[in-house]
Every structure is written in C-alpha cells, then in structure tokens.
Design a protein around this motif. Structure first.
Motif, PDB file in Angstrom:
ATOM      1  N   LYS A 168       8.334   2.330  -5.458  1.00  0.00           N
ATOM      2  CA  LYS A 168       7.605   3.428  -4.825  1.00  0.00           C
ATOM      3  C   LYS A 168       6.103   3.152  -4.767  1.00  0.00           C
ATOM      4  O   LYS A 168       5.340   3.929  -4.183  1.00  0.00           O
ATOM      5  CB  LYS A 168       7.876   4.729  -5.584  1.00  0.00           C
ATOM      6  CG  LYS A 168       7.583   5.984  -4.789  1.00  0.00           C
ATOM      7  CD  LYS A 168       8.046   7.223  -5.535  1.00  0.00           C
ATOM      8  CE  LYS A 168       7.778   8.474  -4.700  1.00  0.00           C
ATOM      9  NZ  LYS A 168       8.210   9.705  -5.386  1.00  0.00           N
ATOM     10  N   TYR A 169       5.669   2.035  -5.362  1.00  0.00           N
ATOM     11  CA  TYR A 169       4.231   1.765  -5.439  1.00  0.00           C
ATOM     12  C   TYR A 169       3.590   1.609  -4.055  1.00  0.00           C
ATOM     13  O   TYR A 169       2.405   1.926  -3.874  1.00  0.00           O
ATOM     14  CB  TYR A 169       3.977   0.516  -6.290  1.00  0.00           C
ATOM     15  CG  TYR A 169       4.101  -0.808  -5.592  1.00  0.00           C
ATOM     16  CD1 TYR A 169       2.972  -1.556  -5.254  1.00  0.00           C
ATOM     17  CD2 TYR A 169       5.346  -1.355  -5.279  1.00  0.00           C
ATOM     18  CE1 TYR A 169       3.073  -2.786  -4.626  1.00  0.00           C
ATOM     19  CE2 TYR A 169       5.460  -2.579  -4.656  1.00  0.00           C
ATOM     20  CZ  TYR A 169       4.313  -3.300  -4.336  1.00  0.00           C
ATOM     21  OH  TYR A 169       4.423  -4.519  -3.720  1.00  0.00           O
ATOM     22  N   VAL A 170       4.360   1.120  -3.072  1.00  0.00           N
ATOM     23  CA  VAL A 170       3.810   0.955  -1.722  1.00  0.00           C
ATOM     24  C   VAL A 170       3.472   2.325  -1.130  1.00  0.00           C
ATOM     25  O   VAL A 170       2.373   2.558  -0.624  1.00  0.00           O
ATOM     26  CB  VAL A 170       4.784   0.192  -0.802  1.00  0.00           C
ATOM     27  CG1 VAL A 170       4.188   0.032   0.588  1.00  0.00           C
ATOM     28  CG2 VAL A 170       5.131  -1.172  -1.396  1.00  0.00           C
TER      29      VAL A 170
ATOM     30  N   SER B 102      -7.881  -5.736  -4.417  1.00  0.00           N
ATOM     31  CA  SER B 102      -6.825  -5.434  -5.386  1.00  0.00           C
ATOM     32  C   SER B 102      -5.477  -5.842  -4.814  1.00  0.00           C
ATOM     33  O   SER B 102      -5.168  -5.515  -3.664  1.00  0.00           O
ATOM     34  CB  SER B 102      -6.817  -3.934  -5.719  1.00  0.00           C
ATOM     35  OG  SER B 102      -5.782  -3.632  -6.639  1.00  0.00           O
ATOM     36  N   ILE B 103      -4.716  -6.574  -5.608  1.00  0.00           N
ATOM     37  CA  ILE B 103      -3.416  -7.084  -5.156  1.00  0.00           C
ATOM     38  C   ILE B 103      -2.347  -6.696  -6.171  1.00  0.00           C
ATOM     39  O   ILE B 103      -2.517  -6.914  -7.374  1.00  0.00           O
ATOM     40  CB  ILE B 103      -3.440  -8.620  -5.003  1.00  0.00           C
ATOM     41  CG1 ILE B 103      -4.561  -9.041  -4.048  1.00  0.00           C
ATOM     42  CG2 ILE B 103      -2.097  -9.136  -4.503  1.00  0.00           C
ATOM     43  CD1 ILE B 103      -4.780 -10.538  -4.011  1.00  0.00           C
TER      44      ILE B 103
ATOM     45  N   LEU C 264       4.350  -7.049  -1.305  1.00  0.00           N
ATOM     46  CA  LEU C 264       2.977  -7.316  -1.746  1.00  0.00           C
ATOM     47  C   LEU C 264       2.059  -6.333  -1.033  1.00  0.00           C
ATOM     48  O   LEU C 264       2.223  -6.066   0.163  1.00  0.00           O
ATOM     49  CB  LEU C 264       2.576  -8.749  -1.397  1.00  0.00           C
ATOM     50  CG  LEU C 264       1.249  -9.255  -1.969  1.00  0.00           C
ATOM     51  CD1 LEU C 264       1.418  -9.583  -3.449  1.00  0.00           C
ATOM     52  CD2 LEU C 264       0.787 -10.505  -1.226  1.00  0.00           C
ATOM     53  N   VAL C 265       1.092  -5.798  -1.773  1.00  0.00           N
ATOM     54  CA  VAL C 265       0.098  -4.898  -1.198  1.00  0.00           C
ATOM     55  C   VAL C 265      -1.289  -5.430  -1.548  1.00  0.00           C
ATOM     56  O   VAL C 265      -1.588  -5.685  -2.716  1.00  0.00           O
ATOM     57  CB  VAL C 265       0.238  -3.455  -1.725  1.00  0.00           C
ATOM     58  CG1 VAL C 265      -0.860  -2.560  -1.131  1.00  0.00           C
ATOM     59  CG2 VAL C 265       1.611  -2.893  -1.389  1.00  0.00           C
TER      60      VAL C 265
ATOM     61  N   THR D 240      -7.971   0.283  -6.776  1.00  0.00           N
ATOM     62  CA  THR D 240      -6.837  -0.556  -7.144  1.00  0.00           C
ATOM     63  C   THR D 240      -5.525  -0.029  -6.562  1.00  0.00           C
ATOM     64  O   THR D 240      -5.323   1.184  -6.448  1.00  0.00           O
ATOM     65  CB  THR D 240      -6.673  -0.645  -8.677  1.00  0.00           C
ATOM     66  OG1 THR D 240      -6.540   0.668  -9.215  1.00  0.00           O
ATOM     67  CG2 THR D 240      -7.888  -1.315  -9.296  1.00  0.00           C
ATOM     68  N   VAL D 241      -4.655  -0.945  -6.202  1.00  0.00           N
ATOM     69  CA  VAL D 241      -3.303  -0.604  -5.747  1.00  0.00           C
ATOM     70  C   VAL D 241      -2.535  -0.065  -6.950  1.00  0.00           C
ATOM     71  O   VAL D 241      -2.731  -0.504  -8.089  1.00  0.00           O
ATOM     72  CB  VAL D 241      -2.601  -1.854  -5.178  1.00  0.00           C
ATOM     73  CG1 VAL D 241      -1.177  -1.530  -4.748  1.00  0.00           C
ATOM     74  CG2 VAL D 241      -3.401  -2.415  -4.005  1.00  0.00           C
TER      75      VAL D 241
END
Length: 417
Positions: A279-281, A4-5, A261-262, A271-272
């Motif tokens: 704040k998603y990181v 998942s990216i 990017l994660v 999933t990321v």
C-alpha cells in the motif's frame, strides 16, 4: 534538492550478507522483526545491512567520479572506505606530509580532495583531539522481508564440497583415509525485500562542521558542485539498475526482480512512505496530495504483478483440468485390465460426476487458500488502486519499465540543479 527512493525487490537464492563462520558453516545475517497478528510475534528473518548497501553505492560513486575526472582519495578509489579516520590514514589517503591543525582546514582538504567522503561523510578522530565529523548526505538502511511475505521467508543451508584428490596436496587422516574433500555449508535465503535510499544535496561541496562557516562553498566554483551532484545521481541510477551491492556474488549470484519502486524528487526533505506493505505506493500519492505539491513521484510497478492473479488462476485451472483427465484415464484402464467383467456394468457418468465434483472442490480450495494467490491478490489490489490514483495526478508518473522510470527521475533532478 532531496531525492527519496523506496521499493520492494524479489531476491531469490541469495547470500548477499553473511556474518560469522562456525567451523565449516557460514551463517546468514538475521534480524528480529515484529509482526502484529492478534498480538505481536517476533520473527528472525534474513536481512541485508545498510552498511552493505552503502558500501556498494560508494564503490559506484568512486568509479563514476574518477571517470568524470573528479577527485577521489587513494583509499576510496580502491573501495577501502576508512574515511580519514586518523592522522595516518589522512596522510596516506591524500598524500600529505603534515596534517593541518585547524579543523576547518582539515574539513576543506577532505571535502575538496574526495567526492566519496564529501557525499558519504567521514569522522576524523586524531589521538590528540581536534575531531572533525561530516554526516553522510545519503541515507540507507536494512533491507528486510516485506510484511506480506514475512512468514514465508526461510533461511536454508546448502551443502558444498571441494576436492583435491589426485594431487600432492591430499593428506591422510588418523585412520589412513585421504582427506581430499572439503565439505562446507552456506546459508542462503529468498524473499521480497524492502529497499530505502535518500539523497540530500543541500551541503554537497559545502562546509558543515564549524558553525562559523557552515554552508560555505569549499570547492573552487559552483560548476564543480553541480558536477558532483550529477555524479551522485548517476551513481544512484546505476546502483539500482545493476543491483550492485552485497557479498558472495561470484558464486551465489542471486535472481533479482523489482516488484515496485517509487522515486520522489523535491526541493526540500520529503520521503516516500515505508514499503513494508504494497500500500506504500498509494500512501505516497496521498502524501503528495496532502503535503508539499512541489514533489514529483516516479513510480514503477512490475507489469507481471498487475496481471498476477488472473495468470496464476489460469495456470492452476489448466493444471486442474489436466489432473482430472489423467485420473479418469488411469481409473478406466485399471478396471478394464484387472476387472474386465465389471467394466461394462459400471455407471461411469455417475462416478465421473461425483469424482469430478470432489476433485474440483478440493483443488479449488487449495488454490483459494494458497499463500501465493493470497500474496499476489493482496498486493495486486493495492497496486491497482495506486495505478488509478496516479492517472489523476499531473505530478505523478507511473511506468512499466524500470530503466525508463529511473532515467526520467534523474533527468527531473538534473533539471532542478
């Protein structure tokens, strides 16, 4: 294996996804987006469709597969992704004289004969019935402006012209004037966009349509399946690093810079979190802590973002000092030139103190209220929290180099095959 990216990417001056042309005006794709702000406000913003992203990925996939001597049908190898839509296309793509009646045989011919349709899916729908469907093993979607930059995103038409003067192709209009100039407008946009891409390798090279043989290996051996998975991962790597998708890049090549990017590598679906906010990181790291510790995260954060606020303020401070200096010099010179009799009577110390205080107050207010500073400081705070959390986790790695981040994530994926 599931990859998942999610990411955020700054794209300036781009025309990557256009829609219709109205006369000499080429329109940019727009989508409605809802933003909570004391209620809900709708914005129509530039976007890049998932179809555009998927097309770019499959072009790279076809090229790498061919380089590895893996089968690619004659249409997909040319970037024509009709995906075995009907009997005529199936015959042309796979050079068949006759199409098998059995749905299982049709699926096997397509999957074994084309890596792109194996991984990217297809829908075979002949007139007489006997449809065969294969869902894509990769998923992507619309790229839209991130929440922090949504209100600052604009679409602007740019005027362009072409000339044919001095050639025999110029015609004369109704009033006898030459019509050797063609004027046209192309809409362009700039924004920080979200990015999402998932790859599920569970059924690559395997049957999926008929329940009686679902999961059965259709390829000649397991090694070819591993090679197909490796090909898909290498295609993802090149796809992100080279940003190889979108339209009108021959004359509207955008300026691209990844903000973050994660990449999550797991043995099952994981999933990321959404990159709509910075704040998603941190949210993704928290998700790893609470759910499925077998996941490994590979995180890239642009080092310029982490240093963004201090650099921005420093730049504004230098501008402020330079402005004050220039203003004072101009005042003194004007008075000495035009009112020399008063020049020696003026209390410069008091005036300078008063004006400096006023100017500093005004300019600092501009800096503090600047949207640029608000954006940078907000996302920087979120990324710094994520950075600190990443240092505490063994299954989370954080990088300041994008290529290294992606390469090590792919190596982790290959190691799990």
């Amino acid at each position: 294996m599931f990859t998942s990216i999610r990411g955020r990417v700054l794209v300036n001056v781009e025309a990557l996804n256009m829609t219709e042309s109205v006369g000499n005006y080429v329109k940019r794709r727009r989508v409605p987006v809802i933003l909570p702000s004391g209620g809900y406000t709708a914005f129509f913003v530039p976007a890049i469709s998932g179809e555009s992203v998927a097309h770019g990925f499959q072009e790279i996939l076809a090229k790498i597969a061919a380089d590895k001597n893996l089968p690619v049908c004659s249409l997909c190898s040319k970037g024509i992704f009709l995906k075995s839509t009907n009997e005529e296309i199936l015959k042309e793509a796979f050079k068949l004289n006759n199409v098998p009646k059995s749905e299982k045989d049709v699926e096997k011919i397509i999957v074994t004969g084309c890596v792109v349709e194996d991984i990217g899916g297809f829908l075979y729908a002949p007139k007489g019935g006997g449809q065969v469907k294969r869902t894509s093993h990769f998923s992507t979607g619309y790229m839209i402006p991130v929440k922090e930059a949504l209100e600052a995103t604009i679409i602007e038409p740019q005027l362009h012209s072409r000339y044919a003067l001095g050639t025999p192709f110029v015609k004369r209009g109704r009033e006898g004037r030459q019509t050797g100039q063609m004027i046209y407008y192309v809409e362009m946009a700039s924004s920080v966009y979200t990015f999402g891409f998932d790859l599920d390798t569970t059924y690559i090279g395997k049957a999926t349509f008929d329940i009686s043989n679902s999961g059965e290996l259709l390829l000649s051996n397991v090694d070819e399946r591993k090679l197909r998975i490796e090909t898909a991962l290498r295609a993802v790597e090149k796809f992100i690093l080279e940003f190889m998708f979108g339209a009108k890049k021959t004359r509207f090549l955008p300026v691209v810079e990844w903000e973050s990017l994660v990449i999550a590598v797991s043995d099952d679906t994981w999933t990321v979190t959404s990159p709509n906010t910075a704040k998603y990181v941190e949210n993704s790291i928290k998700k790893v802590e609470r759910y499925n510790p077998n996941v490994k995260l590979f995180i890239y954060v642009n080092p310029d973002v982490l240093a963004g606020t201090s650099q921005y303020v420093e730049k504004k401070t230098e501008e402020l000092v330079e402005t004050m200096k220039n203003v004072l010099e101009r005042w003194k010179k004007n008075i000495q030139d035009k009112l020399p009799e008063y020049a020696d009577k003026i209390n410069w110390d008091e005036i300078v103190k008063e004006k400096l205080e006023s100017l500093i107050s005004k300019r600092l207010e501009e800096v503090v209220e600047s949207r640029d500073l608000t954006y940078i400081s907000t996302i920087q705070e979120n990324y710094k929290k994520a950075y600190e959390k990443a240092q505490e986790r063994e299954n989370v790695k954080i990088y300041d180099d994008l290529a290294t981040c992606i390469r090590e994530a792919v190596e982790e994926e290959l190691g799990r095959l």
